[in-house]
Write a protein that holds these residues in place. Structure first.
Motif, short mmCIF file in Angstrom:
data_model
loop_
_atom_site.label_atom_id
_atom_site.label_comp_id
_atom_site.label_asym_id
_atom_site.label_seq_id
_atom_site.Cartn_x
_atom_site.Cartn_y
_atom_site.Cartn_z
N UNK A 80 -22.75 27.04 49.23
CA UNK A 80 -23.27 25.97 50.00
C UNK A 80 -22.57 24.62 49.64
N UNK A 81 -22.26 24.39 48.52
CA UNK A 81 -21.48 23.21 48.25
C UNK A 81 -20.14 23.21 48.65
N UNK A 82 -19.54 24.39 48.32
CA UNK A 82 -18.17 24.65 48.70
C UNK A 82 -17.93 24.61 50.13
N UNK A 83 -18.83 24.73 51.18
CA UNK A 83 -18.90 24.50 52.56
C UNK A 83 -18.85 22.90 53.01
N UNK A 84 -19.26 22.11 51.99
CA UNK A 84 -19.39 20.85 52.09
C UNK A 84 -18.50 19.82 51.45
N UNK A 85 -17.68 20.54 50.42
CA UNK A 85 -16.97 19.71 49.46
C UNK A 85 -15.63 20.30 49.36
N UNK A 86 -14.62 19.53 48.91
CA UNK A 86 -13.28 20.25 48.79
C UNK A 86 -13.32 20.55 47.73
N UNK A 87 -13.66 20.09 46.45
CA UNK A 87 -13.83 20.61 45.25
C UNK A 87 -15.32 20.75 44.39
N UNK A 88 -15.33 21.82 43.91
CA UNK A 88 -16.83 21.98 43.13
C UNK A 88 -16.56 22.24 41.91
#
Length: 253
Positions: A80-88
């Motif tokens: 889910x975070x990867x869909x919102x942010x360039x780097x996780x």
């Protein structure tokens, strides 16, 4: 099951560039990670800390979960975070560090970097050798929470350790140790010099086993196991924010 007050998951959405997944420890809950998360959010990062299945409710419920349940939870949140942010980035404490290492092993370059506080990958406790035998017949033993040096600070954690769940954690340790060489991401390793729960040898094993070219080792000299709530918490927070910034700068070159 009703969730204990203060044990709720939390998130802060501030950035589409950098996200941080926070992973809490065994028999603990997001409460031990909240100050860290709030600090990072204050630096403009997107932050998410899920409540692992069986945690933040009762130890009996935790006994009905296994390491695969905990891993699936953080893996889904990472997606889910990867869909919102360039780097996780993935940050974890204790068993949260174990789960972070497993994510790095399974997700590869999708994980931008790791910050681990007293990660666990083994124990030398003699009683742990009997976990496979005890798990089917002994529901729980004395709890492990609250190892904090700072006066007046307590940890919201179970007062009993669920033995079946602990046996499952032991199985996860074995897998993670076997695959440490798959961890190549930048790594910030923060470890307490005195830890009454996770023996310091754990961080030594991690440091020797990974293949991270960028590995920063930071000893915590004024904290016990739950260091994110202890005297060295400001150091942890500052160094982790610097770590994210430095990794991003290297990647931009």
């Amino acid at each position: 099951m009703p969730v204990l007050a203060g044990a709720e998951p939390f998130s802060h959405t501030d950035s589409t560039e950098v996200g941080v997944l926070l992973c809490h420890g065994f028999t603990g809950n997001p409460a031990s990670m909240r100050p860290w998360g709030e600090f990072l959010a204050g630096r403009g990062l997107t932050v998410s800390c899920p409540r692992l299945p069986g945690h933040g409710t009762t130890w009996q419920e935790c006994n009905r979960t296994r390491w695969t349940d905990w891993y699936d939870c953080v893996d889904a949140e990472f997606t889910a975070l990867s869909r919102r942010c360039e780097s996780v980035f993935v940050f974890g404490q204790s068993m949260g560090g174990t789960l972070a290492l497993r994510l790095a092993q399974r997700r590869g370059d999708a994980v931008a970097g790791l910050a681990l506080v007293n990660p666990s990958v083994l124990t030398r406790r003699l009683d742990a050798k009997f976990l496979p035998v005890l798990a089917p017949v002994l529901p729980s033993v004395k709890g492990l929470g609250g190892d904090i040096k700072k006066p007046g600070v307590t940890e919201l954690a179970y007062d009993r350790t669920p033995v079946r769940a602990a046996e499952s954690l032991r199985r996860l340790w074995k897998l993670v140790r076997a695959d440490l060489s798959l961890v190549t991401q930048p790594l910030l390793l923060l470890h307490s010099v005195v830890d009454h729960i996770v023996e310091p040898v754990n961080s030594e094993v991690v440091a020797r086993g990974v293949r991270s070219v960028e590995l920063v080792d930071v000893p915590l000299r004024d904290s016990y196991h739950v260091a994110t709530l202890d005297n060295d918490a400001p150091l942890i927070f500052e160094r982790s924010a610097e770590f994210v910034r430095e990794v991003r700068q290297v990647g931009a070159r």
